[in-house]
Design a protein around this motif. Structure first.
Motif, PDB file in Angstrom:
ATOM      1  N   GLN A  23       0.570  -1.210  -0.028  1.00 11.52           N
ATOM      2  CA  GLN A  23       0.006   0.096   0.095  1.00 11.52           C
ATOM      3  C   GLN A  23       0.635   1.270  -0.006  1.00 11.52           C
ATOM      4  O   GLN A  23       0.528   2.136  -0.619  1.00 11.52           O
ATOM      5  N   GLU A  78      -1.275   7.807   1.539  1.00 11.38           N
ATOM      6  CA  GLU A  78      -1.355   6.411   1.315  1.00 11.38           C
ATOM      7  C   GLU A  78      -2.475   6.098   0.246  1.00 11.38           C
ATOM      8  O   GLU A  78      -3.481   6.792   0.450  1.00 11.38           O
ATOM      9  N   GLU A  79      -2.391   5.198  -0.615  1.00  8.51           N
ATOM     10  CA  GLU A  79      -3.391   4.870  -1.575  1.00  8.51           C
ATOM     11  C   GLU A  79      -4.664   4.441  -0.855  1.00  8.51           C
ATOM     12  O   GLU A  79      -4.151   3.367   0.246  1.00  8.51           O
ATOM     13  N   ARG A  81      -7.640   1.476  -0.033  1.00  9.97           N
ATOM     14  CA  ARG A  81      -7.432   0.096  -0.365  1.00  9.97           C
ATOM     15  C   ARG A  81      -7.943  -0.325  -1.739  1.00  9.97           C
ATOM     16  O   ARG A  81      -7.235  -1.105  -2.191  1.00  9.97           O
TER      17      ARG A  81
ATOM     18  N   ARG B  28      -2.225  -0.362 -10.635  1.00 12.29           N
ATOM     19  CA  ARG B  28      -2.133   0.646  -9.485  1.00 12.29           C
ATOM     20  C   ARG B  28      -2.228   2.182 -10.119  1.00 12.29           C
ATOM     21  O   ARG B  28      -2.225   2.177 -11.247  1.00 12.29           O
TER      22      ARG B  28
END
Lengths: 180, 103
Positions: A23, A78-79, A81, B28
């Motif tokens: 993550q 943070e990206e 979930r 991503r």
């Protein structure tokens, strides 16, 4: 296949999965360092000693330092979930599975495990260097020009002050407002 | 000692790594992580190059790997500079935020 090579392959796959699944981008970067050093070990196992050293110096040394510096500069949050849409995940999975199955089958048919026939080549510094400065001299020089151009381009892209806009923060917010 | 040739196994390793990189690139959304997935893909191709170079018995494949590394270094410098300048304008490195193709 000897046991160390199987362990090395497992390590490579695990660290590559770590890059994709972590993550926090910094954890991805650290997994990528493990992966790059593992690739250097594969090169060494394949008698490509020059490439193993260059791999460590250029990738694990230079490129990763650059990536981690950029991560440090940009204060990434943070990206969340959710990685991507379901459709995207299914598409990526199908593509991956198809690719692995088809190419692996093809590779096993085309290149069966057999006794080595040709003379064994060792990619020592001397052998690779000799080839670079004889047969591949022109591409080698062109690579120098490419690196130079990339350096100048990177400096130009990353410089802070643009001639037509005053300071970066006010122009940034103005552009953001315009985008709405 | 009989030396065996395991090129196929190295190619399968290379394909698996390439696929992981490709899936990561699609899945991503952080531009820097996408960039790292790109590096995984380049390295996977390099493994295949070296394995086949060894099987064929000449060093041309290793020279190709050398040039791939040169281009990867140039691409890293320019790519990260672009990520920095996009971040400066959008305050984000998410690829979905930079979907406008303009600043």
């Amino acid at each position: 296949m000897s046991l160390p090579l199987i362990v090395l392959g497992a390590l490579l796959i695990a660290s590559a999965l770590g890059v994709v699944l972590a993550q926090n981008p910094i954890h991805s970067a650290l997994c990528l360092v493990v992966n790059l050093v593992g690739v250097a070990c594969v090169f060494a196992a394949l008698d490509a000693h020059f490439l193993a050293m260059v791999q460590i110096i250029v990738y694990a040394g230079a490129i990763m330092v650059l990536v981690i510096f950029v991560l440090m500069l940009l204060t990434i949050k943070e990206e969340e979930r959710r990685l991507a849409g379901l459709f995207q995940l299914i598409g990526a999975g199908c593509m991956g599975a198809f690719f692995v199955v088809v190419v692996s089958r093809e590779a096993l048919q085309q290149f069966p495990v057999e006794q080595r026939t040709g003379e064994s080549v060792v990619g020592s510094v001397e052998a690779v260097g000799r080839l670079l400065y004889t047969n591949y001299l022109l591409p080698f020089e062109a690579a120098g020009i490419l690196i130079m151009a990339a350096l100048v381009g990177a400096a130009m892209l990353a410089k802070t002050s643009y001639p037509r806009s005053g300071d970066a923060t006010s122009s940034g917010s103005a552009i953001e407002g315009e985008g709405k | 000692m009989i030396e065996m040739d395991y090129s196929a196994h190295y190619i399968i390793l290379s394909v698996i790594l390439f696929t992981i990189g490709a899936i990561g690139f699609v899945v991503r959304r952080n531009a820097i992580v996408a960039f790292m997935c790109l590096e995984i893909m380049l390295n996977a191709v390099n493994i295949a190059f070296v394995a086949l170079s060894r099987r064929v018995g000449n060093l041309d494949g290793e020279i190709a790997v050398f040039f791939v590394m040169v281009v990867a270094a140039a691409e890293a410098a320019v790519g990260l500079a672009i990520i920095i300048s996009v971040f400066r304008n959008l305050q984000s490195t998410e690829t979905t935020d930079a979907s406008q193709l303009r600043l």
